[in-house]
Design a protein around this motif. Structure first.
Motif, mmCIF file in Angstrom:
data_model
loop_
_atom_site.group_PDB
_atom_site.id
_atom_site.type_symbol
_atom_site.label_atom_id
_atom_site.label_comp_id
_atom_site.label_asym_id
_atom_site.label_seq_id
_atom_site.Cartn_x
_atom_site.Cartn_y
_atom_site.Cartn_z
ATOM 1 N N ALA A 64 0.975 8.049 6.883
ATOM 2 C CA ALA A 64 0.344 8.204 5.603
ATOM 3 C C ALA A 64 0.520 9.289 4.705
ATOM 4 O O ALA A 64 -0.277 8.714 3.444
ATOM 5 N N THR A 65 1.104 10.050 4.806
ATOM 6 C CA THR A 65 0.992 10.897 4.064
ATOM 7 C C THR A 65 2.393 11.160 3.686
ATOM 8 O O THR A 65 2.277 12.452 2.441
ATOM 9 N N VAL A 66 3.642 10.461 3.765
ATOM 10 C CA VAL A 66 4.701 10.578 3.805
ATOM 11 C C VAL A 66 5.083 9.391 2.537
ATOM 12 O O VAL A 66 4.307 8.658 2.508
ATOM 13 N N ILE A 103 -12.822 -2.370 4.088
ATOM 14 C CA ILE A 103 -11.656 -0.918 3.264
ATOM 15 C C ILE A 103 -10.536 -1.152 2.548
ATOM 16 O O ILE A 103 -9.836 -2.430 2.995
ATOM 17 N N LEU A 104 -11.047 -1.391 1.542
ATOM 18 C CA LEU A 104 -9.957 -1.408 0.428
ATOM 19 C C LEU A 104 -8.405 -0.889 0.612
ATOM 20 O O LEU A 104 -8.497 0.459 0.323
ATOM 21 N N GLU A 139 -9.514 7.051 6.135
ATOM 22 C CA GLU A 139 -8.867 7.844 5.280
ATOM 23 C C GLU A 139 -7.322 7.235 4.651
ATOM 24 O O GLU A 139 -7.077 7.773 4.108
ATOM 25 N N MET A 140 -6.883 6.947 6.115
ATOM 26 C CA MET A 140 -5.860 6.282 6.195
ATOM 27 C C MET A 140 -5.822 5.135 5.410
ATOM 28 O O MET A 140 -5.414 4.286 5.599
ATOM 29 N N VAL A 141 -5.526 4.871 4.352
ATOM 30 C CA VAL A 141 -5.837 3.916 3.170
ATOM 31 C C VAL A 141 -4.812 2.921 3.063
ATOM 32 O O VAL A 141 -4.411 1.768 2.373
ATOM 33 N N ASN A 142 -3.362 3.665 3.302
ATOM 34 C CA ASN A 142 -2.292 2.995 2.938
ATOM 35 C C ASN A 142 -1.524 2.350 4.342
ATOM 36 O O ASN A 142 -0.566 1.504 4.158
ATOM 37 N N ALA A 178 -8.230 -6.037 1.963
ATOM 38 C CA ALA A 178 -8.727 -5.156 2.390
ATOM 39 C C ALA A 178 -9.020 -6.095 3.796
ATOM 40 O O ALA A 178 -8.680 -7.259 3.622
ATOM 41 N N VAL A 179 -9.105 -4.770 4.343
ATOM 42 C CA VAL A 179 -9.478 -5.071 6.124
ATOM 43 C C VAL A 179 -11.058 -4.266 6.693
ATOM 44 O O VAL A 179 -11.606 -3.271 6.644
#
Length: 259
Positions: A21-23, A189-190, A207-210, A176-177
């Motif tokens: 998620a952070t890269v 969650i969008l 928080e890991m929305v990607n 959205a999930v």
């Protein structure tokens, strides 16, 4: 967790769940050694399947009900109480023996009921994993059993789908999930594809929305994503393992041990 292929399959390395998620997508693509447009080749997929096995949650084999009940007596605390009951009988303290025996029956029965309920919960959790998925390999979209997914696969997701593995989103459109089965969060969650900029070492699931996670439900939009984790390495798989852990004590057993 995310998978990184090195020179030998046995040297494969798993990183933290929140790392994808952070890269950037470029880095995820490089780590997974895949193509976010064409997916894996069939040869790569077969090789990784040999390394990582099936993408499915496997519980322990079912034992007969009577055997499950008797297994409760293997607890050292129960054995200690049984010994105390026998000593009380030998010493003629029948009231004490009866009280201890009653306590044993209560603890064992409660433990058995909670373990039985836990197993039924695990069965329901397994049903949240979809049987089939839509995947792109060699640049061609195909549908097959989700258990054959491997890290690096490119999956296609649409409204009504259950997500077959943990994925880092590559493209999404109003996607959205519903993650309530995993987090308890009632609101969908969008999702987005942008990398998350944070100083935290780890992120909460919501928080890991990607990313999208195994067992959750697509309620809007469409998306594609690269599989970063399968089977028990997924967020869902870790919940499954914890719920199925035989070392977990019932509240009553814990209270007795504290006593």
């Amino acid at each position: 967790m995310i998978w990184c292929e090195q020179d030998k399959p046995e040297l494969a390395m798993w990183l933290s769940n929140s790392h994808p998620a952070t890269v950037s997508l470029d880095e995820v693509e490089n780590i997974l050694r895949t193509d976010r447009a064409r997916g894996l080749t069939q040869g790569q997929a077969e090789e990784r399947h040999n390394t990582f096995g099936y993408n499915e949650l496997v519980g322990k084999e079912e034992d007969p009900v009577w055997k499950k009940y008797l297994e409760q007596f293997k607890n050292p605390l129960i054995l200690l109480l049984l010994g105390s009951a026998i000593v009380s009988v030998v010493m003629g303290q029948l009231d004490d023996a009866a009280s201890i025996t009653l306590a044993i029956v209560i603890v064992v029965t409660v433990g058995f009921i909670q373990e039985y309920r836990s197993e039924k919960t695990l069965e329901k959790l397994k049903k949240l994993v979809p049987p089939v998925c839509v995947c792109v390999r060699d640049g061609r979209q195909e549908s097959f059993e989700a258990k054959y997914l491997v890290p690096g696969d490119l999956v296609s997701l649409a409204i009504g789908d259950r997500i077959p593995a943990d994925v880092r989103l590559v493209t999404c459109s109003d996607f959205a999930v519903d993650e309530s089965s995993l987090t308890g969060e009632p609101e969908p969650i969008l999702k987005t594809v942008a990398a998350i900029v944070t100083s935290k070492e780890s992120l909460a699931t919501q928080e890991m929305v990607n990313q999208a996670f195994m067992g959750t439900m697509v309620v809007a939009g469409r998306a594609t994503g690269l599989v970063t984790a399968t089977a028990d390495k997924t967020q869902f798989g870790q919940v499954f393992q914890v719920r199925g852990c035989p070392c977990l004590l019932t509240d009553i057993q814990f209270s007795f041990e504290q006593f």
